[in-house]
Design an enzyme around this catalytic site. Structure first.
Site, short mmCIF file in Angstrom:
data_model
loop_
_atom_site.label_atom_id
_atom_site.label_comp_id
_atom_site.label_asym_id
_atom_site.label_seq_id
_atom_site.Cartn_x
_atom_site.Cartn_y
_atom_site.Cartn_z
N ARG A 199 70.21 124.91 32.29
CA ARG A 199 69.69 125.74 32.99
C ARG A 199 68.98 125.43 34.23
O ARG A 199 68.37 125.55 34.65
CB ARG A 199 69.28 127.11 32.72
CG ARG A 199 69.15 128.21 31.80
CD ARG A 199 70.54 128.81 32.95
NE ARG A 199 71.24 129.33 32.11
CZ ARG A 199 72.58 128.71 30.94
NH1 ARG A 199 73.09 128.11 31.37
NH2 ARG A 199 73.48 129.48 30.51
N GLU A 234 63.28 131.67 32.63
CA GLU A 234 64.76 131.16 33.76
C GLU A 234 63.91 131.75 35.04
O GLU A 234 65.15 130.43 36.10
CB GLU A 234 65.88 131.83 33.04
CG GLU A 234 66.79 131.33 33.57
CD GLU A 234 68.85 132.12 32.89
OE1 GLU A 234 68.32 131.48 32.13
OE2 GLU A 234 69.25 131.86 34.22
N SER A 283 69.44 137.25 33.27
CA SER A 283 68.24 137.19 31.52
C SER A 283 66.67 136.21 32.81
O SER A 283 66.90 135.70 33.29
CB SER A 283 68.69 135.64 30.93
OG SER A 283 70.11 136.03 29.88
C1 FAD Z 1 73.58 140.75 36.21
C2 FAD Z 1 73.17 139.45 36.68
C3 FAD Z 1 73.45 138.41 35.52
C4 FAD Z 1 73.09 137.04 35.19
N1 FAD Z 1 74.24 136.50 34.80
C5 FAD Z 1 73.78 134.76 34.62
C6 FAD Z 1 75.23 134.39 33.78
O1 FAD Z 1 74.81 134.63 33.00
N2 FAD Z 1 73.76 132.95 33.82
C7 FAD Z 1 73.51 132.20 34.55
O2 FAD Z 1 73.36 130.56 34.49
N3 FAD Z 1 72.80 133.40 35.54
C8 FAD Z 1 72.62 134.37 35.44
N4 FAD Z 1 72.57 135.30 36.05
C9 FAD Z 1 70.88 134.31 37.18
C10 FAD Z 1 71.61 133.90 38.59
O3 FAD Z 1 72.84 134.81 39.00
C11 FAD Z 1 72.23 132.40 38.52
O4 FAD Z 1 71.18 131.37 38.45
C12 FAD Z 1 72.49 131.97 39.71
O5 FAD Z 1 73.23 130.80 39.91
C13 FAD Z 1 71.74 131.93 40.91
O6 FAD Z 1 71.80 131.72 42.47
P1 FAD Z 1 71.36 132.67 43.55
O7 FAD Z 1 72.65 131.80 44.57
O8 FAD Z 1 71.77 133.41 43.55
O9 FAD Z 1 70.19 131.18 43.34
P2 FAD Z 1 68.83 132.05 43.64
O10 FAD Z 1 68.22 132.75 42.79
O11 FAD Z 1 68.51 132.83 45.39
O12 FAD Z 1 67.44 130.34 43.45
C14 FAD Z 1 67.40 130.13 42.59
C15 FAD Z 1 67.08 128.53 42.46
O13 FAD Z 1 67.51 127.74 43.47
C16 FAD Z 1 66.89 127.36 44.92
N5 FAD Z 1 67.50 127.25 45.48
C17 FAD Z 1 68.63 127.97 46.03
N6 FAD Z 1 70.09 127.36 46.85
C18 FAD Z 1 69.65 125.94 47.52
C19 FAD Z 1 69.97 125.24 47.71
N7 FAD Z 1 71.27 125.60 48.57
N8 FAD Z 1 69.69 124.25 48.20
C20 FAD Z 1 68.48 124.23 46.95
N9 FAD Z 1 67.53 124.96 46.23
C21 FAD Z 1 68.32 126.51 46.44
C22 FAD Z 1 66.01 128.02 45.04
O14 FAD Z 1 64.82 128.21 45.90
C23 FAD Z 1 65.65 128.96 43.78
O15 FAD Z 1 64.78 127.93 43.12
C24 FAD Z 1 72.47 136.60 36.41
C25 FAD Z 1 71.46 136.99 37.73
C26 FAD Z 1 72.56 138.68 37.66
C27 FAD Z 1 71.38 139.76 39.06
#
Ligand code: FAD
Length: 303
Positions: free
Chosen positions: A176, A296, A226
């Site tokens: 992660r 996380e 999570s």
């Molecule tokens: C229902 C549900 C199920 C999920 N299941 C999983 C799973 O099975 N496995 C898993 O790993 N995760 C899971 N997640 C968590 C999440 O979806 C992942 O971590 C996902 O990759 C985050 O992407 P995001 O675009 O929403 O990032 P954000 O939440 O918007 O950002 C996450 C981090 O990345 C940084 N960031 C984002 N984009 C950039 C960029 N372009 N440049 C620099 N920094 C950046 C942000 O500043 C922040 O620190 C789940 C979430 C939900 C709601």
């Protein structure tokens, strides 16, 4: 500054997060092009504003007090370029491209990343930063396996806004996390997979992955997936469950009855409610099981 880049003031951030909580951004923008992205970053630098990057907001907890400075959301940077070489399907994605969109591209070629991407919400940039992955023993199961390279707009003083290219092996990937590209903003990534791995059953696999998640996870309620990473040798959900914390609630934030590593917003929860549940879970699991749970989810804003 590009004509059309709009920087708004005092924008409520809750609708930009999957938990649907959080206060306002002092300044907020949604750049759509590389030029607008650079303009936004220059604006933050010139005005001395702190920069916060938001992808799809599916892994962040934004403070009720909001975020000072500029919050830049990448969700409108969603172009993709598909290249089919003799051996691989390569997709160059802007960071705001949703994983579900990427999934469709791999599904068309019946390639295994489709099954993996079905499990993880959010966009490509967030997937790289978090090295997002699934628990199932499938291949691929983490972003590191599908990422060839990333392009980063540098935020370093000496080469501000320079586009830096990092191959997968230049970066440090772990559970992660992906490090070694900061400080910067991930602008693009190339995601690929060998065409020889086409699997005629892939559609059924994607469907069954979706059904399993629907059964195991409270997908009908706002959450961030999570909340805690699994500590070495443990499953966070099991530890929380064994401490009797399923259903534990502060305000409208609750440890999910369906999946103990999820905290759901029952409607009208505040970030403070969620944080209070997180702290209580950490304290209880440490006292009862001797294990320190690490979040996380990424805390953003003024806490
Ligand atoms: C229902 C549900 C199920 C999920 N299941 C999983 C799973 O099975 N496995 C898993 O790993 N995760 C899971 N997640 C968590 C999440 O979806 C992942 O971590 C996902 O990759 C985050 O992407 P995001 O675009 O929403 O990032 P954000 O939440 O918007 O950002 C996450 C981090 O990345 C940084 N960031 C984002 N984009 C950039 C960029 N372009 N440049 C620099 N920094 C950046 C942000 O500043 C922040 O620190 C789940 C979430 C939900 C709601």
């Amino acid at each position: 500054m590009s004509e059309s880049l709009e920087i708004k003031e005092n924008v409520t951030l809750a609708p930009f997060t999957s938990w649907q909580v959080g206060g306002s951004a002092e300044f907020f923008c949604l750049p759509e092009t590389l030029e607008q992205l650079k303009d936004a970053l220059r604006f933050a630098k010139d005005k001395g504003h702190k920069l916060t990057i938001l992808g799809s907001g599916s892994n962040v907890l934004i403070s009720d007090r909001g975020i000072q400075g500029l919050t830049l959301c990448t969700k409108k940077l969603k172009a993709k370029e598909i290249n089919k070489t003799e051996t691989r399907l390569e997709v160059i994605c802007e960071s705001g491209l949703l994983k579900t969109e990427l999934l469709k591209t791999f599904l068309k070629e019946k390639l295994p990343p489709a099954e993996f991407l079905a499990g993880v919400p959010g966009d490509v940039g967030g997937g790289v930063v978090m090295n997002a992955g699934v628990g199932e023993q499938i291949r691929p199961r983490e972003f590191v396996e599908i990422t060839d390279w990333i392009e980063v707009l540098s935020l370093e003083e000496e080469n501000f806004l320079e586009l830096k290219h990092y191959n997968r092996d230049d970066l440090s990937w772990s559970y992660r996390h992906c490090r070694g590209w900061e400080p910067g903003l991930i602008y693009r990534a190339q995601i690929s997979w060998p065409l020889s791995d086409a699997d005629p059953e892939i559609i059924q696999r994607v469907r069954s992955a979706n059904q399993i998640r629907l059964k195991k996870q409270p997908l009908d309620m706002p959450s961030c997936g999570s909340v805690f990473v699994n500590p070495e040798g443990h499953k966070s959900g099991q530890l929380i469950d064994h401490c009797g914390l399923r259903g534990f609630q502060v305000g409208q934030a609750q440890v999910s009855e369906k999946h103990a590593n999820f905290i759901v917003n029952l409607g009208g929860a505040t970030a403070e409610n969620i944080d209070a549940v997180i702290k209580h879970v950490q304290k209880t699991v440490l006292e009862k099981k001797g294990v320190q749970l690490r979040t996380e989810v990424v805390y953003l804003g003024s806490w």
